[in-house]
Scaffold this motif. Structure first.
Motif, mmCIF file in Angstrom:
data_model
loop_
_atom_site.group_PDB
_atom_site.id
_atom_site.type_symbol
_atom_site.label_atom_id
_atom_site.label_comp_id
_atom_site.label_asym_id
_atom_site.label_seq_id
_atom_site.Cartn_x
_atom_site.Cartn_y
_atom_site.Cartn_z
ATOM 1 N N UNK A 109 0.822 -1.211 0.000
ATOM 2 C CA UNK A 109 0.000 0.000 0.000
ATOM 3 C C UNK A 109 0.858 1.263 0.000
ATOM 4 N N UNK B 202 10.624 -10.193 10.552
ATOM 5 C CA UNK B 202 9.638 -9.127 10.422
ATOM 6 C C UNK B 202 8.464 -9.379 11.361
ATOM 7 N N UNK C 116 -0.001 -8.762 12.754
ATOM 8 C CA UNK C 116 0.525 -9.958 12.088
ATOM 9 C C UNK C 116 0.442 -11.138 13.053
ATOM 10 N N UNK C 117 -0.271 -12.182 12.640
ATOM 11 C CA UNK C 117 -0.494 -13.330 13.520
ATOM 12 C C UNK C 117 0.221 -14.524 12.923
ATOM 13 N N UNK D 52 -4.893 -5.126 2.172
ATOM 14 C CA UNK D 52 -4.757 -3.816 2.808
ATOM 15 C C UNK D 52 -4.675 -2.712 1.773
ATOM 16 N N UNK D 53 -4.162 -3.042 0.608
ATOM 17 C CA UNK D 53 -4.096 -2.035 -0.444
ATOM 18 C C UNK D 53 -5.468 -1.780 -1.040
ATOM 19 N N UNK E 295 -9.866 1.465 -1.258
ATOM 20 C CA UNK E 295 -10.688 1.512 -2.488
ATOM 21 C C UNK E 295 -12.101 1.026 -2.196
ATOM 22 N N UNK F 274 -5.630 -15.669 7.533
ATOM 23 C CA UNK F 274 -5.627 -15.117 8.893
ATOM 24 C C UNK F 274 -4.233 -15.201 9.502
ATOM 25 N N UNK F 275 -3.580 -16.336 9.318
ATOM 26 C CA UNK F 275 -2.231 -16.526 9.844
ATOM 27 C C UNK F 275 -1.192 -16.189 8.783
ATOM 28 N N UNK F 276 -0.050 -15.702 9.223
ATOM 29 C CA UNK F 276 1.140 -15.547 8.385
ATOM 30 C C UNK F 276 0.909 -14.675 7.154
ATOM 31 N N UNK F 277 0.025 -13.713 7.247
ATOM 32 C CA UNK F 277 -0.197 -12.863 6.088
ATOM 33 C C UNK F 277 0.037 -11.413 6.455
ATOM 34 N N UNK F 278 0.856 -10.753 5.664
ATOM 35 C CA UNK F 278 1.132 -9.342 5.918
ATOM 36 C C UNK F 278 0.217 -8.442 5.120
ATOM 37 N N UNK G 284 -7.980 -8.347 7.861
ATOM 38 C CA UNK G 284 -8.642 -9.439 8.583
ATOM 39 C C UNK G 284 -10.079 -9.038 8.909
#
Lengths: 156, 170
Positions: free
Chosen positions: A132, A145, A150-151, B85-86, B90, B118-122, B126
């Motif tokens: 973003x 990181x 972040x989970x 998130x991007x 919008x 849900x897990x391990x995502x930047x 959510x």
């Protein structure tokens, strides 16, 4: 030249700048010093026996111990494939751009900077690409990181 | 006369036809619930199920639901797919461009709570309920067209129960 003749040819003609790594795969994987990257890639492209004209892939790796950039290239006229990697300095990871050699590297290198934080020197256009516009949480593909929302996947 | 049965009406025959006295709220809500035009907003695989629901086998049109390519013409936004998130600003922008009354359906696990990301995502938001107010949640990954239609029918019920004064308060 066939794929079998490629590895001896590269070892004989590149002044030891390409070091063969033992990966157990059919396609050879070489290591290149960061300082030699631009000269080696330019020669791989321009050598009339090789003519590596196609950058298949360019990716970053963070193993937790060291940082690497992996390149996969192919020759569409000679039907050759090879991979090579550059191991970076962990404290100050930076690499020369190869966009002048293979223009396809442009977006890959922008992505490399955003997701891994590897500085790409002399890149023509270093605008953010994927994250973003207001992103201020660092480089998410690095192993250490973290972010507030972040989970991590719990150990099962 | 199925339509009349659902509305609180008083009818009386007069020469040349009939006189109908009814409740404005009921008529408005009836009209709104039967003409939910939805915004084309498919961001991931749920959009495939949305397209399937819109096509002839399941046929969204029989609920009065027609897709619109502009948020200005849409009453409903079906958030079909992962919202990154991007994409989140919008989505909010499109929602803000819609005229009231407007509704949101969160379709699939991603829009409810991040789903498989849900897990391990930047990069994945959510749940979209902290971006836009959600009226109906449809779980599934992706939900079948039957689930989507069920959700839309539930939304119609919600709309039929709403009060006119509700919109002045908002």
């Amino acid at each position: 030249m066939t794929q079998q003749e490629l590895t001896p040819y590269l070892q004989a003609n590149f002044d030891g700048k390409l070091t063969l790594l033992d990966t157990g795969r059919a396609e050879p994987m070489f290591e290149v010093k960061p300082d030699d990257l631009l000269s080696v890639t330019r020669r791989l492209r321009d050598d009339l026996q090789l003519k590596f004209d196609f950058l298949c892939n360019l990716g970053g790796v963070d193993t937790g111990q060291r940082l690497e950039v992996v390149y996969s290239i192919a020759s569409t006229t000679k039907h050759l494939r090879m991979d090579f990697k550059v191991v970076l300095d962990s404290a100050n990871p930076s690499i020369n751009t190869i966009t002048p050699v293979w223009p396809a590297a442009n977006w890959y290198e922008r992505e490399l900077y955003e997701l891994y934080g590897f500085e790409v020197k002399n890149h023509p256009d270093m605008r953010p690409l994927l994250l973003p516009e207001d992103w201020n949480q660092g480089h998410p593909m690095r192993k250490n990181w973290d972010a507030p929302d972040f989970i991590r996947m719990p150990e099962l | 006369m199925g339509v009349i049965k659902k509305l609180p009406v008083y009818t009386e025959s007069i020469p040349g036809g009939a006189l109908v006295v009814t409740n404005l709220e009921a008529v408005l809500n009836f009209g709104r619930s039967k003409s939910l035009w939805y915004l084309l907003f498919g961001t991931a695989c749920c959009a495939i199920e949305l397209m399937c629901t819109g096509a002839s086998r399941y046929d969204f049109d029989r609920l009065g639901m027609i897709f619109r390519a502009s948020p200005r013409q849409a009453d409903l936004i079906i958030a079909a797919g992962t919202i990154t998130k991007k994409m989140a600003p919008r989505l909010r922008k499109l929602y803000d461009q819609m005229s009231e009354p407007r509704y949101v359906i969160a379709m699939g696990g991603c829009t409810i709570k991040g789903g498989p990301f849900y897990y391990d995502s930047y990069s994945v938001e959510k749940g979209i309920d902290h971006i836009v107010p959600v009226d109906i949640y449809i779980p599934g990954c992706p939900p079948r067209p039957e689930s989507l239609m069920e959700g839309c029918i539930h939304l119609q019920e919600v709309i039929r129960k709403q009060k006119l004064s509700q919109w002045q308060e908002k």
